[in-house]
Design a protein around this motif. Structure first.
Motif, PDB file in Angstrom:
ATOM      1  N   MET A 223       0.849  -1.194   0.000  1.00  6.73           N
ATOM      2  CA  MET A 223       0.000   0.000   0.000  1.00  6.73           C
ATOM      3  C   MET A 223       0.882   1.240   0.000  1.00  6.73           C
ATOM      4  N   SER A 224       0.327   2.336  -0.495  1.00 13.45           N
ATOM      5  CA  SER A 224       1.082   3.588  -0.558  1.00 13.45           C
ATOM      6  C   SER A 224       0.249   4.729   0.022  1.00 13.45           C
ATOM      7  N   PRO A 225       0.914   5.825   0.432  1.00  8.69           N
ATOM      8  CA  PRO A 225       0.204   6.954   1.044  1.00  8.69           C
ATOM      9  C   PRO A 225      -0.311   7.936  -0.004  1.00  8.69           C
ATOM     10  N   ILE A 226      -1.123   8.882   0.438  1.00  4.54           N
ATOM     11  CA  ILE A 226      -1.503  10.020  -0.386  1.00  4.54           C
ATOM     12  C   ILE A 226      -1.258  11.298   0.418  1.00  4.54           C
ATOM     13  N   ASN A 227      -1.008  12.398  -0.279  1.00  9.02           N
ATOM     14  CA  ASN A 227      -0.902  13.706   0.360  1.00  9.02           C
ATOM     15  C   ASN A 227      -2.287  14.318   0.466  1.00  9.02           C
ATOM     16  N   MET A 228      -2.597  14.874   1.620  1.00  6.51           N
ATOM     17  CA  MET A 228      -3.946  15.396   1.858  1.00  6.51           C
ATOM     18  C   MET A 228      -3.877  16.768   2.519  1.00  6.51           C
ATOM     19  N   LEU A 229      -4.789  17.642   2.096  1.00  8.69           N
ATOM     20  CA  LEU A 229      -4.929  18.974   2.659  1.00  8.69           C
ATOM     21  C   LEU A 229      -6.311  19.049   3.301  1.00  8.69           C
ATOM     22  N   TYR A 230      -6.360  19.370   4.609  1.00 10.90           N
ATOM     23  CA  TYR A 230      -7.649  19.336   5.298  1.00 10.90           C
ATOM     24  C   TYR A 230      -7.672  20.324   6.462  1.00 10.90           C
ATOM     25  N   PHE A 231      -8.884  20.599   6.971  1.00 10.69           N
ATOM     26  CA  PHE A 231      -9.076  21.458   8.128  1.00 10.69           C
ATOM     27  C   PHE A 231      -9.089  20.606   9.393  1.00 10.69           C
TER      28      PHE A 231
END
Length: 253
Positions: A223-231
């Motif tokens: 499995m691999s990660p993802i970059n995420m932008l959140y509050f």
């Protein structure tokens, strides 16, 4: 998706310089949004969010050229994030970097209050302006896959990786800024003895387990990660790498 955080310009508290990634090329920009956080107003008011580009007229002096404006009806006591499209401006800057002298950001209420957060005051960490840029990834990479890849039309019965797109907006997760959707994938299929030669480790573990087992199951093996932008709960912007979000390979374990 790429984001750029501001470098506050000390000469003007309402002006920000942004550090742009060298990966961004003008022709590859799909969209570019400048996000600005507005402090709460004391009463219901109309806010005029204005973005101006700075141009030097002589050494140490600049003139302002308004490039975008937005009219917002703000509720009393409520802070909010607002965005303005700056795709054409960003493309022009990347084509001529010498013309980039920063942005002046103001959000004046009808009473003359400037509600825009342009620098980090105490308690406002993570609320500075930022630019969200979505780019077209033109890179082509080849990789070796271990395991099978299928689709919904496939007649394969063995353990296989299937495509699955997760849409956060369908879940009502409006606290996630980007990505709004991503390809997660999933594993499904049988791990019959006939096919265990494809997964020799699982076969050996199954035979060596003294407690016995019901047999290997089709599950993610990589499995691999993802970059995420959140509050977060304080409405602050968080940018991070979330691990184990994408299934790359499936196997029988």
């Amino acid at each position: 998706m790429l984001t750029t955080n501001p470098l506050t310009w000390d000469e003007l508290s309402s002006c920000c310089l942004f550090s742009l990634s060298p990966k961004i090329q003008p022709k590859n920009i799909l969209s570019a949004q400048l996000w600005v956080h507005l402090r709460p107003a004391n009463t219901i008011t109309t806010v005029f969010l204005q973005i101006s580009r700075l141009k030097p007229v002589r050494e140490g002096n600049h003139t302002r050229v308004r490039v975008r404006s937005l009219k917002i009806d703000a509720e009393a006591g409520s802070s909010s994030w607002q965005s303005i499209d700056i795709k054409s401006l960003l493309q022009a800057w990347l084509r001529q970097p010498e013309t980039s002298y920063g942005l002046e950001i103001n959000a004046f209420s009808t009473k003359g209050e400037n509600l825009a957060v342009t620098s980090a005051e105490p308690g406002e960490e993570g609320l500075q302006p930022f630019i969200e840029v979505k780019i077209l990834d033109s890179s082509k990479r080849t990789r070796r896959d271990s395991g099978l890849n299928c689709d919904e039309e496939s007649s394969e019965t063995r353990c296989c990786r299937y495509p699955l797109t997760v849409d956060f907006e369908e879940f009502g997760w409006d606290w996630i800024i980007a990505p709004k959707r991503y390809r997660a994938n999933y594993c499904s299929g049988e791990c019959e003895f006939l096919y265990l030669q494809q997964y020799p480790h699982a076969h050996l573990v199954n035979k060596a387990n003294p407690r016995g087992t019901t047999g290997p199951c089709c599950t993610p093996t990589k499995m691999s990660p993802i970059n995420m932008l959140y509050f977060n709960r304080k409405e602050q912007i968080i940018y991070g790498k979330i691990p184990s979000m994408v299934v790359d390979h499936c196997g029988c374990l």
